[in-house]
Write a protein that holds these residues in place. Structure first.
Motif, PDB file in Angstrom:
ATOM      1  N   VAL A 285      42.071  40.507  27.336  1.00  0.00           N
ATOM      2  CA  VAL A 285      42.088  39.071  27.338  1.00  0.00           C
ATOM      3  C   VAL A 285      40.485  38.811  27.265  1.00  0.00           C
ATOM      4  CG1 VAL A 285      44.269  38.582  28.091  1.00  0.00           C
ATOM      5  CG2 VAL A 285      42.450  38.659  29.707  1.00  0.00           C
ATOM      6  N   PHE A 286      40.154  37.516  26.793  1.00  0.00           N
ATOM      7  CA  PHE A 286      38.700  37.146  26.446  1.00  0.00           C
ATOM      8  C   PHE A 286      38.334  36.306  27.735  1.00  0.00           C
ATOM      9  CE2 PHE A 286      40.479  37.315  21.994  1.00  0.00           C
ATOM     10  CZ  PHE A 286      40.038  38.520  21.756  1.00  0.00           C
ATOM     11  N   PHE A 287      37.206  36.474  28.070  1.00  0.00           N
ATOM     12  CA  PHE A 287      36.265  35.559  28.944  1.00  0.00           C
ATOM     13  C   PHE A 287      35.046  34.674  28.183  1.00  0.00           C
ATOM     14  CE2 PHE A 287      38.553  38.314  31.683  1.00  0.00           C
ATOM     15  CZ  PHE A 287      38.863  37.860  32.731  1.00  0.00           C
ATOM     16  N   ASN A 288      34.883  33.525  28.734  1.00  0.00           N
ATOM     17  CA  ASN A 288      33.824  32.582  28.259  1.00  0.00           C
ATOM     18  C   ASN A 288      32.972  32.145  29.186  1.00  0.00           C
ATOM     19  OD1 ASN A 288      32.487  30.710  26.688  1.00  0.00           O
ATOM     20  ND2 ASN A 288      33.860  29.170  26.493  1.00  0.00           N
ATOM     21  N   LEU A 289      31.722  32.438  29.078  1.00  0.00           N
ATOM     22  CA  LEU A 289      30.633  32.135  30.314  1.00  0.00           C
ATOM     23  C   LEU A 289      29.841  30.827  29.963  1.00  0.00           C
ATOM     24  CD1 LEU A 289      28.586  35.600  30.537  1.00  0.00           C
ATOM     25  CD2 LEU A 289      30.601  34.488  31.881  1.00  0.00           C
ATOM     26  N   GLN A 290      30.463  29.893  29.278  1.00  0.00           N
ATOM     27  CA  GLN A 290      29.968  28.574  28.769  1.00  0.00           C
ATOM     28  C   GLN A 290      30.973  27.697  28.335  1.00  0.00           C
ATOM     29  OE1 GLN A 290      27.463  26.745  29.863  1.00  0.00           O
ATOM     30  NE2 GLN A 290      26.093  25.754  28.235  1.00  0.00           N
TER      31      GLN A 290
ATOM     32  N   ALA B 289      31.653  41.918  23.703  1.00  0.00           N
ATOM     33  CA  ALA B 289      31.029  40.637  24.448  1.00  0.00           C
ATOM     34  C   ALA B 289      31.870  39.802  24.945  1.00  0.00           C
ATOM     35  CB  ALA B 289      30.156  40.174  23.204  1.00  0.00           C
ATOM     36  N   ALA B 290      33.149  39.823  24.589  1.00  0.00           N
ATOM     37  CA  ALA B 290      34.092  38.830  24.762  1.00  0.00           C
ATOM     38  C   ALA B 290      35.177  39.110  26.010  1.00  0.00           C
ATOM     39  CB  ALA B 290      35.050  38.258  23.692  1.00  0.00           C
ATOM     40  N   THR B 291      34.827  40.541  26.309  1.00  0.00           N
ATOM     41  CA  THR B 291      35.647  41.191  27.426  1.00  0.00           C
ATOM     42  C   THR B 291      34.978  41.543  28.491  1.00  0.00           C
ATOM     43  OG1 THR B 291      35.865  43.043  26.046  1.00  0.00           O
ATOM     44  CG2 THR B 291      37.540  41.405  25.727  1.00  0.00           C
ATOM     45  N   SER B 292      34.388  42.779  28.581  1.00  0.00           N
ATOM     46  CA  SER B 292      33.946  43.517  29.484  1.00  0.00           C
ATOM     47  C   SER B 292      32.683  42.954  29.987  1.00  0.00           C
ATOM     48  CB  SER B 292      33.708  45.047  29.317  1.00  0.00           C
ATOM     49  OG  SER B 292      32.751  45.248  28.026  1.00  0.00           O
ATOM     50  N   VAL B 293      31.941  42.453  29.168  1.00  0.00           N
ATOM     51  CA  VAL B 293      30.496  41.859  29.598  1.00  0.00           C
ATOM     52  C   VAL B 293      30.696  40.682  30.294  1.00  0.00           C
ATOM     53  CG1 VAL B 293      28.087  41.080  28.855  1.00  0.00           C
ATOM     54  CG2 VAL B 293      29.163  42.845  27.501  1.00  0.00           C
ATOM     55  N   PRO B 294      31.329  39.554  30.021  1.00  0.00           N
ATOM     56  CA  PRO B 294      31.499  38.376  30.590  1.00  0.00           C
ATOM     57  C   PRO B 294      32.230  38.657  31.697  1.00  0.00           C
ATOM     58  CG  PRO B 294      32.786  38.093  28.706  1.00  0.00           C
ATOM     59  CD  PRO B 294      32.031  39.440  28.412  1.00  0.00           C
ATOM     60  N   ALA B 295      33.358  39.574  32.046  1.00  0.00           N
ATOM     61  CA  ALA B 295      34.081  39.889  33.150  1.00  0.00           C
ATOM     62  C   ALA B 295      33.231  40.458  34.187  1.00  0.00           C
ATOM     63  CB  ALA B 295      35.361  40.595  32.756  1.00  0.00           C
ATOM     64  N   ALA B 296      32.417  41.036  33.719  1.00  0.00           N
ATOM     65  CA  ALA B 296      31.433  41.975  34.583  1.00  0.00           C
ATOM     66  C   ALA B 296      30.403  40.941  35.519  1.00  0.00           C
ATOM     67  CB  ALA B 296      30.613  43.185  34.068  1.00  0.00           C
ATOM     68  N   PHE B 297      29.892  40.090  34.511  1.00  0.00           N
ATOM     69  CA  PHE B 297      29.061  39.121  34.878  1.00  0.00           C
ATOM     70  C   PHE B 297      29.700  38.197  36.171  1.00  0.00           C
ATOM     71  CE2 PHE B 297      27.396  34.728  34.857  1.00  0.00           C
ATOM     72  CZ  PHE B 297      25.970  35.051  35.183  1.00  0.00           C
ATOM     73  N   LEU B 298      31.059  37.643  35.806  1.00  0.00           N
ATOM     74  CA  LEU B 298      31.724  36.876  36.694  1.00  0.00           C
ATOM     75  C   LEU B 298      32.138  37.661  38.002  1.00  0.00           C
ATOM     76  CD1 LEU B 298      33.978  34.856  34.084  1.00  0.00           C
ATOM     77  CD2 LEU B 298      31.779  34.082  35.681  1.00  0.00           C
ATOM     78  N   GLY B 299      32.080  39.107  37.985  1.00  0.00           N
ATOM     79  CA  GLY B 299      32.289  39.925  39.207  1.00  0.00           C
ATOM     80  C   GLY B 299      33.661  40.113  39.354  1.00  0.00           C
ATOM     81  N   ASN B 300      34.661  40.038  38.082  1.00  0.00           N
ATOM     82  CA  ASN B 300      35.881  40.342  37.916  1.00  0.00           C
ATOM     83  C   ASN B 300      36.091  41.744  37.570  1.00  0.00           C
ATOM     84  OD1 ASN B 300      38.611  40.382  36.939  1.00  0.00           O
ATOM     85  ND2 ASN B 300      38.529  38.274  36.445  1.00  0.00           N
TER      86      ASN B 300
END
Length: 592
Positions: free
Chosen positions: A98-103, A403-414
């Protein structure tokens, strides 16, 4: 597998308790009957798996989900189905995390309407459901949260009480006093000094925000911008409190200074000029990311041209056809066409696209970030469009998925999401067509699985409403007047200009023509000396500039601070002096 009644009850209770206590996004929500967590072991086979971390695609993959997590992932033949496990055939499907959005800006928009007046519990949760429908199961708000509502919803989600995409909040963003984005009212925190910035970060930290957001953009000189010592203090204070901090930025020079100061990432594109190798190297060294928000930059001008995607099936599944009709109506389109900054906005978008490719090619970490929910952008659907735009900019589809999965999830500490791998929560999308073959395939999300159980996506959005204004005859009449004014302005723009103004009717004194700006009013009093008072809403500097350029066209020659010419009949020397002031200019003519 057979269970007696007591055993069945025990299993159900264990499952419900696990769901209620789970910290994962979306898992604990109740979006549909198929979404309930289960302790059963399930074997999946036949899918094409895009892991999400950039590792190679697994063709004809097999994997096992137990208690909502991946316990085995491999190629066909590498994973053996456990005895008694359920089996799900995913042949022909392409799987991504699933995707994650940082903004994101959930809760601020209601159709074309935008601002704090729309913000409330119902509107925030509605947008979280929209995100979830399109497979975006985590969003970080962009400093646009009014009060403590976002924190309350976030905490209720962790308790399993609220549906939709997992909410991460930046609380109220930090802006320079006298600056900040238009339309947000008093939501942002205004600061003037380094001390103000530290205090703002401290207060946000006490509210347990998930990140800090800065705006470093003066809207093309229209407002104030945070100074380096102020944002430097904010960055330092955030890191002291173990918080990540991001910024919206427009200019390359600001981006370089922010990276030096330790910013963790940018949630908008640099659009004033092409980025250089110095910035790319600095961002790589500091591991700062870019979430380009291309579609938000594009939304400022694209409706002038009736975009081809407007009203397509993927959009209409959540946003009614009436909204597409409103955006495609000539009244709406003309409003965008009349924007005097239209050309500049198009160029800024082209620069953003070019800069994304250079930064991605240079090894800068790229993340999905859209700023959806801002004016004329639509949560959930615009994340899919953003990924398509990232490929159009030159990124590879595999890198966009990362860019839509592992990168934002890692930034969010998930650490439980972002990758299809052993130990991760089994939240994934099963698409009928692969986005690696063509990124537009991302529009057909297909099926959503949370903790390995398929969710009925339509149930997520069944009670969502949206208000679409009707364009009235009065609106059309006003548009017609505005279009006529724009036509006249365009025609005038083609005329010769003297400074900022075109020529109006000349003021004639003793058979001598004296220029006046169009739109001014000239009052002539015969002398000697002759006196002309020109009234017009203009600055003294603009009026002075006009006469310095227009008088030579009327055969007046500079003579010190005044002007001279011969009278056409008497051949006597005439001297003209201009005394400009704000909103008027006094012209005096004497004969020698």
């Amino acid at each position: 597998m057979k269970l007696d009644t007591k055993s069945l009850i025990a299993v159900i209770l264990v499952s419900l308790l696990a769901a209620a206590c789970s910290p994962e996004s979306g898992d604990e929500s109740k979006n549909g009957k198929k979404q309930q967590a289960t302790s059963d072991v399930t074997f999946y086979f036949g899918a094409r798996v895009i892991p999400g971390d950039g590792s190679p695609v697994i063709e004809d993959a097999t994997f096992i989900v137990s208690n909502g997590k991946f316990t085995a992932v491999g190629k066909k033949g590498e994973v053996t189905p456990p005895k008694g496990s359920g089996r799900i055939d995913l042949t022909g499907r392409t799987l991504t995390p699933v995707f994650f959005n940082l903004q994101a800006q959930p809760g601020l928009s209601n159709g074309p309407s935008y601002g704090p007046k729309n913000y409330g519990r119902e509107s925030v949760i509605a947008d979280l459901d929209r995100y979830a429908y399109y497979g975006i199961m985590g969003v970080l708000t962009g400093g646009t949260d009014d009060g403590d509502l976002a924190m309350q919803i976030r905490d209720e989600q962790r308790q399993g009480k609220v549906n939709g995409a997992r909410l991460y909040t930046s609380g109220r963003g930090i802006v320079a006093r006298g600056g900040g984005p238009a339309g947000l009212g008093n939501i942002p925190i205004s600061v003037a000094t380094a001390g103000d910035a530290r205090k703002a970060v401290s207060e946000l930290a006490e509210k347990k925000v998930d990140a800090i957001k800065l705006w470093i953009d003066d809207d093309n000189g229209k407002g104030a911008k945070l100074k380096s010592d102020v944002y430097g203090a904010a960055i330092d204070e955030a890191h002291k409190r173990n918080l990540k901090i991001v910024a919206e930025v427009f200019e390359l020079a600001d981006a370089k200074d922010l990276v030096k100061a330790g910013i963790d990432g940018f949630v908008s594109s640099i659009r004033d000029r092409d980025v250089d190798n110095q910035l790319v190297s600095a961002m790589k060294e500091k591991n700062a990311f870019l979430a380009p928000a291309l579609t938000t930059a594009e939304a400022k001008f694209e409706y002038a041209d009736k975009p081809s995607w407007l009203g397509e099936q993927t959009m209409r599944e959540v946003y009614p056809a009436q909204l597409s009709a409103y955006l495609a109506d000539p009244v709406t389109m003309n409003k965008f066409k009349r924007n005097p900054e239209l050309g500049a906005l198009r160029q800024q978008y082209a620069t953003a696209m070019k800069n994304l490719k250079k930064m991605a090619d240079g090894g800068v970490r790229i993340a999905l970030g859209t700023n959806s929910g801002s004016p004329d952008t639509y949560p959930g659907y615009f994340e899919l469009r953003e990924m398509i735009s990232m490929v159009e900019a030159g990124m590879q589809p595999m890198d966009v998925i990362k860019a839509a999965t592992s990168v934002p999830a890692a930034f969010l500490g998930n650490n439980d999401h972002g990758v299809i791998a052993v130990g991760k929560v089994a939240d994934f999308l099963a698409m009928p067509n692969s986005p690696l073959d063509k990124m537009t395939n991302i529009k057909d999300v297909g099926s959503l699985y949370l903790k390995g159980a398929e969710v009925e996506r339509s149930s997520i959005i069944q009670n969502i409403k949206i208000d679409v204004p009707k364009i009235t005859e009065r609106d059309r009449e006003a548009d017609a007047r505005a279009e006529e004014a724009a036509r006249l302005a365009a025609a005038e723009a083609k005329l010769p200009h003297y400074g900022k103004f075109v020529l109006g009717p000349a003021a004639t004194v003793r058979s001598m023509a004296v220029p006046t700006p169009k739109g001014s009013k000239a009052d002539i009093k015969a002398g000697p000396p002759d006196r002309i008072t020109v009234a017009m809403r203009a600055s003294a500097a603009d009026l002075r500039d006009f006469y310095s350029k227009a008088l030579p066209a009327y055969k007046w020659s500079a003579a010190g601070n005044c002007w001279q010419r011969q009278h056409p009949a008497s051949n006597k020397a005439e001297t003209l002096c201009v005394e400009p002031a704000n909103n008027s200019a006094v012209i005096q003519i004497t004969e020698k």
